[in-house]
Design a protein around this motif. Structure first.
Motif, short mmCIF file in Angstrom:
data_model
loop_
_atom_site.label_atom_id
_atom_site.label_comp_id
_atom_site.label_asym_id
_atom_site.label_seq_id
_atom_site.Cartn_x
_atom_site.Cartn_y
_atom_site.Cartn_z
N SER A 1 12.12 -65.91 -29.73
CA SER A 1 10.75 -65.84 -29.27
C SER A 1 10.68 -66.19 -27.78
N GLU A 2 10.05 -65.31 -27.00
CA GLU A 2 9.95 -65.56 -25.56
C GLU A 2 9.15 -66.82 -25.27
N LYS A 3 8.07 -67.04 -26.05
CA LYS A 3 7.18 -68.18 -25.81
C LYS A 3 7.36 -69.28 -26.87
N LYS A 4 8.50 -69.23 -27.56
CA LYS A 4 8.81 -70.25 -28.58
C LYS A 4 7.73 -70.33 -29.67
N GLU A 5 7.19 -69.16 -30.05
CA GLU A 5 6.14 -69.14 -31.07
C GLU A 5 6.69 -69.07 -32.48
N TYR A 6 7.98 -68.79 -32.61
CA TYR A 6 8.65 -68.83 -33.90
C TYR A 6 10.10 -69.24 -33.67
N SER A 7 10.74 -69.67 -34.72
CA SER A 7 12.13 -70.11 -34.61
C SER A 7 13.08 -69.06 -35.20
N ALA A 8 13.82 -68.41 -34.32
CA ALA A 8 14.81 -67.44 -34.80
C ALA A 8 15.91 -68.13 -35.59
N LEU A 9 16.21 -69.37 -35.21
CA LEU A 9 17.28 -70.10 -35.88
C LEU A 9 16.93 -70.41 -37.33
N LYS A 10 15.63 -70.52 -37.63
CA LYS A 10 15.22 -70.74 -39.03
C LYS A 10 15.37 -69.46 -39.86
N LEU A 11 15.24 -68.32 -39.20
CA LEU A 11 15.39 -67.04 -39.91
C LEU A 11 16.86 -66.66 -40.08
N LEU A 12 17.69 -67.17 -39.21
CA LEU A 12 19.09 -66.76 -39.15
C LEU A 12 19.87 -66.99 -40.45
N PRO A 13 19.75 -68.14 -41.12
CA PRO A 13 20.53 -68.35 -42.36
C PRO A 13 20.23 -67.30 -43.44
N LYS A 14 18.95 -66.95 -43.58
CA LYS A 14 18.56 -65.96 -44.59
C LYS A 14 19.17 -64.60 -44.29
N LEU A 15 19.15 -64.20 -43.01
CA LEU A 15 19.70 -62.90 -42.63
C LEU A 15 21.23 -62.90 -42.73
N THR A 16 21.83 -64.03 -42.38
CA THR A 16 23.30 -64.13 -42.46
C THR A 16 23.76 -64.05 -43.92
N LEU A 17 23.00 -64.66 -44.81
CA LEU A 17 23.34 -64.60 -46.23
C LEU A 17 23.29 -63.16 -46.74
N LYS A 18 22.36 -62.36 -46.23
CA LYS A 18 22.21 -60.98 -46.67
C LYS A 18 23.22 -60.03 -46.02
N PHE A 19 23.46 -60.23 -44.70
CA PHE A 19 24.20 -59.20 -43.95
C PHE A 19 25.48 -59.69 -43.29
N GLY A 20 25.80 -60.96 -43.45
CA GLY A 20 27.04 -61.46 -42.87
C GLY A 20 26.83 -62.12 -41.51
N ILE A 21 27.94 -62.45 -40.85
CA ILE A 21 27.90 -63.14 -39.56
C ILE A 21 27.48 -62.14 -38.47
N PRO A 22 26.45 -62.45 -37.70
CA PRO A 22 25.99 -61.52 -36.66
C PRO A 22 26.76 -61.68 -35.36
N LYS A 23 26.60 -60.70 -34.49
CA LYS A 23 27.09 -60.80 -33.12
C LYS A 23 25.97 -61.40 -32.28
N THR A 24 26.29 -62.44 -31.53
CA THR A 24 25.29 -63.14 -30.72
C THR A 24 25.41 -62.72 -29.27
N ARG A 25 24.25 -62.54 -28.64
CA ARG A 25 24.24 -62.14 -27.23
C ARG A 25 23.17 -62.93 -26.49
N ASN A 26 23.52 -63.41 -25.32
CA ASN A 26 22.56 -64.10 -24.46
C ASN A 26 22.72 -63.56 -23.05
N ASP A 27 21.81 -62.64 -22.68
CA ASP A 27 21.93 -61.99 -21.37
C ASP A 27 20.95 -62.58 -20.34
N GLY A 28 20.40 -63.74 -20.66
CA GLY A 28 19.48 -64.38 -19.72
C GLY A 28 18.03 -64.01 -19.94
N TRP A 29 17.77 -63.06 -20.84
CA TRP A 29 16.38 -62.69 -21.15
C TRP A 29 16.00 -63.28 -22.50
#
Length: 221
Positions: free
Chosen positions: A55-83
């Motif tokens: 979330s650009e304005k920290k209106e939701y937590s992506a980290l809270k969603l991550l475990p559920k998605l990882t359980l369904k689809f496996g380990i994701p590729k993480t990217r941090n390009d400064g945006w």
């Protein structure tokens, strides 16, 4: 081959894609698949990617969603390009049903510059005649004007604001009745309205260079 016809929708100056955000993502996907089944020699996507955006304005937590998605689809590729930091999964067709269930999480999340969750499909194909199912001849002779863009392609992005980007390369050296009717049928079956300003006929020069010229597609809706 000395000529061919193309449609690019839309150019980079327009954001690179047609907006199709008013319909549900599954409806847009089904409509795109219907088009491919009619006009393409293959409807299997070359790639399917699910992306979770922070979330650009920290209106939701992506980290809270991550475990559920990882359980369904496996380990994701993480990217941090400064945006916006992202987590992405490369999927297969067997994941399609459950990934659309995941995409419904967007209904519970606030707006974001991207996502919050997006589902991207990419198709490469050759055109076929929808009436005979025969592949149009000479498509292998159409030049690749940009090594990043294979002939022909559809890029579908499904999210809160869905869009579709296409590059169509048709092996037509003229615009007679058959060609006009083919394009008319093509336009009427697409999940978006084409722009009449972005059809081109390309002509090969004696030196082997390709030059585009705008053409008007008549009697097409």
């Amino acid at each position: 081959m000395n000529r061919f016809i193309s449609y690019e929708g839309l150019p980079i100056s327009s954001g690179g894609a047609h907006s199709i955000g008013r319909k549900a993502p599954k409806v847009n996907y089904d409509k795109t698949l219907e088009f491919l089944n009619l006009f393409a020699d293959k409807s299997q996507p070359k790639s399917i990617k699910l992306t979770l955006f922070e979330s650009e304005k920290k209106e939701y937590s992506a980290l809270k969603l991550l475990p559920k998605l990882t359980l369904k689809f496996g380990i994701p590729k993480t990217r941090n390009d400064g945006w916006l930091r992202t987590w992405a999964w490369n999927l297969t067709e067997k994941d399609i049903e459950k990934v659309f269930e995941t995409l419904e999480l967007n209904n519970e999340l606030p707006k974001n510059p991207a996502g919050p969750i997006s589902l991207d499909f990419y198709w490469n194909f050759h055109f076929k005649d929808p009436k005979t199912s025969k592949v149009l001849p000479n498509q292998e002779l159409i030049p690749e004007l940009d090594f990043r863009i294979k002939n022909s392609r559809i890029y579908l992005r499904l999210s809160k604001q869905s869009s579709i980007s296409v590059w169509f390369a048709l092996p037509f050296e003229k615009m007679d009745k058959y060609e006009s009717e083919f394009i008319k049928d093509l336009k009427s079956n697409l999940p978006f309205k084409t722009s009449d300003k972005h059809w081109r006929i390309w002509k090969k020069s004696e030196k082997g260079n390709w030059t585009p010229k705008k053409i008007e597609i008549k009697n097409a809706s």
